[in-house]
Design a protein around this motif. Structure first.
Motif, short mmCIF file in Angstrom:
data_model
loop_
_atom_site.label_atom_id
_atom_site.label_comp_id
_atom_site.label_asym_id
_atom_site.label_seq_id
_atom_site.Cartn_x
_atom_site.Cartn_y
_atom_site.Cartn_z
N LEU A 252 0.81 -1.22 0.00
CA LEU A 252 0.00 0.00 0.00
C LEU A 252 0.84 1.27 0.00
CD1 LEU A 252 -3.10 -0.73 2.27
CD2 LEU A 252 -3.00 -0.44 -0.21
N THR A 256 1.47 3.95 -3.31
CA THR A 256 1.31 5.40 -3.21
C THR A 256 2.54 6.12 -3.75
OG1 THR A 256 -0.09 5.13 -1.26
CG2 THR A 256 0.87 7.30 -1.63
N TYR A 319 -6.34 1.00 -3.83
CA TYR A 319 -6.32 0.53 -2.45
C TYR A 319 -7.43 -0.50 -2.20
CZ TYR A 319 -3.19 4.40 -1.26
OH TYR A 319 -2.12 5.26 -1.20
N LEU A 322 -6.17 -3.87 -3.35
CA LEU A 322 -5.00 -4.40 -2.66
C LEU A 322 -5.29 -4.80 -1.22
CD1 LEU A 322 -2.26 -1.93 -3.95
CD2 LEU A 322 -2.57 -4.32 -4.63
N ASP A 323 -6.19 -4.09 -0.57
CA ASP A 323 -6.48 -4.35 0.84
C ASP A 323 -8.00 -4.33 1.06
OD1 ASP A 323 -6.59 -4.60 3.56
OD2 ASP A 323 -4.99 -3.13 3.95
#
Length: 330
Positions: A252, A256, A319, A322-323
């Motif tokens: 994460l 970014t 995001y 990914l999570d």
């Protein structure tokens, strides 16, 4: 008593949570789009007024011995004699139609000039980004797995040097070594892979350092968590634990930074393109600023701002994939 009753879990066929997730994601996208449009509007406004503080372009376009009448005629033909508010409103009116006006120097639509130079900048930034990922990810993983050892210190020393060295100095040094001394690669030019090597390496040095350093720190934090210890207890090897269980959870903050580096690669290409005479948007921006070509400067500044905005939007949306915790919190 009803307040003390626990909530019932959703039924297997209940689509309400999924519908709420979709609605929350759509609301987030619309909010980000609204913010992006506001940022672009502010960028267009600031660039429009600031660029006009650099001076009168007519003084550059005409020879030094030009008369006042010649200056007034040229100023009227370029539309610079109109009130500043009228020029600003015309500029804003053309933005939704991607009409940036005509270049004061080239006499052609700015959109056409930008489209001609854009492929070279995208090619350079894409090569630098690919090189960044190919070097930074293995270096960060290797340093995290060898934490505190000599190889870790070696990698981090190289990262520190790359992060503290100005890109233009790296470019000059690469030209001196590979073009002047060894004649292995051309110092400038465009069109072949050999012309791309030196500017891509120059542009990627700083990004490699940033991504590798952050990935190492993030992986070290993840590798000390409980689920990593559980995976090790199951007999998984160190590399499998890192790649299968640690890398995704550590991605994460890295995503970014990589997103921000995409914008930095495009924006940082200004100096790199200048050093290597690379015919991209960065070189075009320098020429436009030197010639006080107002419409061209405004378009290039807006292009770089739009790049940052779009990349940040994509990073924010990634995001959710990914999570899952991010997706459920929206």
């Amino acid at each position: 008593m009803s307040d003390l009753t626990p909530d019932k879990p959703p039924a297997p066929g209940d689509t309400a949570p999924r519908r709420r997730d979709t609605t929350g994601l759509l609301r987030t996208v619309l909010k980000r789009l609204g913010t992006a449009l506001l940022v672009l509007l502010c960028t267009a406004t600031v660039s429009f007024f600031l660029v006009r503080l650099s001076g009168d372009p007519v003084k550059i376009l005409l020879p030094p011995d030009a008369t006042a009448r010649q200056e007034s005629v040229l100023r009227a033909s370029l539309g610079l004699d109109r009130p500043l508010v009228t020029q600003y409103l015309d500029y804003l009116w053309g933005l939704p139609r991607l009409d940036f006006g005509n270049s004061l120097v080239h006499g052609r639509p700015v959109g056409e000039i930008l489209a001609e130079r854009l492929p070279a900048t995208v090619e350079l930034a894409a090569a630098a980004l690919l090189l960044t990922l190919l070097v930074a990810v293995p270096a960060g993983v290797f340093a995290a797995m060898r934490r505190g050892r000599g190889s870790d210190h070696t990698v981090m020393t190289g990262v520190l040097l790359g992060q503290s060295t100005p890109p233009f100095w790296v470019g000059i040094l690469l030209i001196l070594v590979f073009a002047v001394w060894t004649h292995a690669l051309p110092a400038s030019g465009y069109g072949t892979w050999a012309n791309l090597v030196l500017p891509a390496v120059t542009l990627a040095v700083y990004s490699v350092a940033v991504v590798a350093r952050l990935l190492r720190s993030s992986l070290i934090d993840v590798l000390s968590s409980d689920h990593i210890r559980s995976a090790r207890a199951k007999g998984f090897g160190p590399l499998k634990v890192v790649l299968r269980h640690g890398l995704r959870n550590a991605s994460l903050p890295v995503v970014t930074v990589v997103g921000l580096e995409v914008g930095n690669l495009l924006g940082g290409a200004i100096l790199t393109e200048r050093v290597f005479s690379w015919p991209g948007v960065g070189q075009l921006t320098v020429e436009a600023v030197s010639n006080r070509d107002f419409p061209l400067v405004q378009a290039t500044v807006l292009f770089f701002a739009a790049t940052f905005v779009v990349v940040n939007l994509l990073v924010d949306l990634s995001y959710s994939f990914l999570d899952p915790r991010v997706r459920t919190s929206r």
